[in-house]
Design a protein around this motif. Structure first.
Motif, PDB file in Angstrom:
ATOM      1  N   ARG A 186      -5.621   5.621  -0.103  1.00  0.00           N
ATOM      2  CA  ARG A 186      -4.996   4.454  -0.675  1.00  0.00           C
ATOM      3  C   ARG A 186      -5.992   3.367  -0.823  1.00  0.00           C
ATOM      4  O   ARG A 186      -6.264   2.087  -0.909  1.00  0.00           O
ATOM      5  N   GLY A 211      -2.618   7.672  -3.579  1.00  0.00           N
ATOM      6  CA  GLY A 211      -1.530   7.501  -2.666  1.00  0.00           C
ATOM      7  C   GLY A 211      -2.074   7.933  -1.236  1.00  0.00           C
ATOM      8  O   GLY A 211      -3.159   7.936  -0.626  1.00  0.00           O
ATOM      9  N   PHE A 217       1.157  -1.321   0.250  1.00  0.00           N
ATOM     10  CA  PHE A 217      -0.510   0.143  -0.104  1.00  0.00           C
ATOM     11  C   PHE A 217       0.544   1.371   0.121  1.00  0.00           C
ATOM     12  O   PHE A 217       0.239   2.353   0.015  1.00  0.00           O
ATOM     13  N   PRO A 260       0.999   4.622  -4.660  1.00  0.00           N
ATOM     14  CA  PRO A 260      -0.474   4.784  -5.312  1.00  0.00           C
ATOM     15  C   PRO A 260      -1.040   3.905  -6.378  1.00  0.00           C
ATOM     16  O   PRO A 260      -0.331   2.945  -6.391  1.00  0.00           O
ATOM     17  N   ARG A 265      -1.205  -0.121 -10.946  1.00  0.00           N
ATOM     18  CA  ARG A 265      -1.570  -0.426  -9.868  1.00  0.00           C
ATOM     19  C   ARG A 265       0.565  -1.600  -9.356  1.00  0.00           C
ATOM     20  O   ARG A 265       0.289  -2.263 -10.816  1.00  0.00           O
TER      21      ARG A 265
END
Ligand code: MD3
Ligand code: FE
Length: 200
Positions: free
Chosen positions: A169, A165, A125, A128, A197
């Motif tokens: 996120r 982000g 994670f 972004p 992604r």
């Protein structure tokens, strides 16, 4: 270049000019010739209103077994490579050292929508998600990292690029509706959203 910040989502307005949007539209058309759109069916058996495809090492699949990333299209073929013009957008805005492993392609026609959800099937994670809008306007809604509470909505237009982000996120988000006929970019109308992604 102007940008808006909505709940720590950075939205670059008109990041792509018309010529760049046309080049990206044509690159996406080439991808979906190789990896045709399909309509995912949720684990509860409901077909989604959005059609999907993907490029890159992984695409996102849903079926009776659940939601997951897969290295092949439902037809068994590996996903096509992510087109270079799409990778260029990631390099310009992501501020991430890693290359994107998935370019998810969502196609919205007519009354298609995407309900509020989180994107949390990715392992990192810290990277972004980068979203590119093409074609008709789409009403994007973003809420909180837990269900419920206030949400904010903003229309995304063709050529806009959003960077999801930080605090954004893991926020709930979705597309309530599109505005049919608001863009001349796509020959059949509708809206295409590309999301880049890192998956692993
Ligand atoms: C906020 N797509 O593919 S893009 C999706 O327009 C998705 O098709 C929508 O939600 C679309 O998962 C919205 C903007 C977006 C994408 C990913 C996010 C917003 C996000 C991930 C986390 C938070
Ligand atoms: Fe999402």
């Amino acid at each position: 270049m102007t940008h808006l910040t909505v709940r720590s989502v950075k939205i670059w307005l008109g990041f792509l000019d018309r010529a760049a949007q046309e080049a990206m539209r044509d690159a996406v058309a080439d991808v979906v010739t190789q990896a045709p759109y399909f309509r995912p069916v949720t684990p509860r058996g409901k077909p989604m209103s959005v059609r999907m495809s993907a490029a890159g090492a992984f695409g996102w699949i849903t079926d009776a077994r659940g939601y997951r990333y897969e290295p092949a299209h439902p037809d068994g073929q590996p996903w096509p490579a992510i087109p270079p013009e799409i990778l260029n957008v990631w390099r310009a805005v992501s501020d991430c050292d890693r290359a994107p492993e998935c370019c998810l392609i969502n196609s919205y026609a007519g009354t298609a929508r995407m309900g509020l959800h989180q994107d949390k099937d990715e392992a990192d994670f810290g990277c972004p998600v980068v979203s590119i809008s093409l074609g008709d306007d789409g009403l994007f809604r973003i809420g909180n990292t837990t269900r419920g509470g206030k949400t904010e909505s903003i229309w995304l237009s063709s050529g806009d690029v959003a960077v999801l982000g930080g605090d954004a996120r893991l926020a709930y988000h979705g597309i309530d509706r599109i505005r049919p006929g608001s863009s001349t970019l796509l020959p059949e109308g509708g809206r295409i959203n590309l999301t880049l992604r890192v998956v692993t």
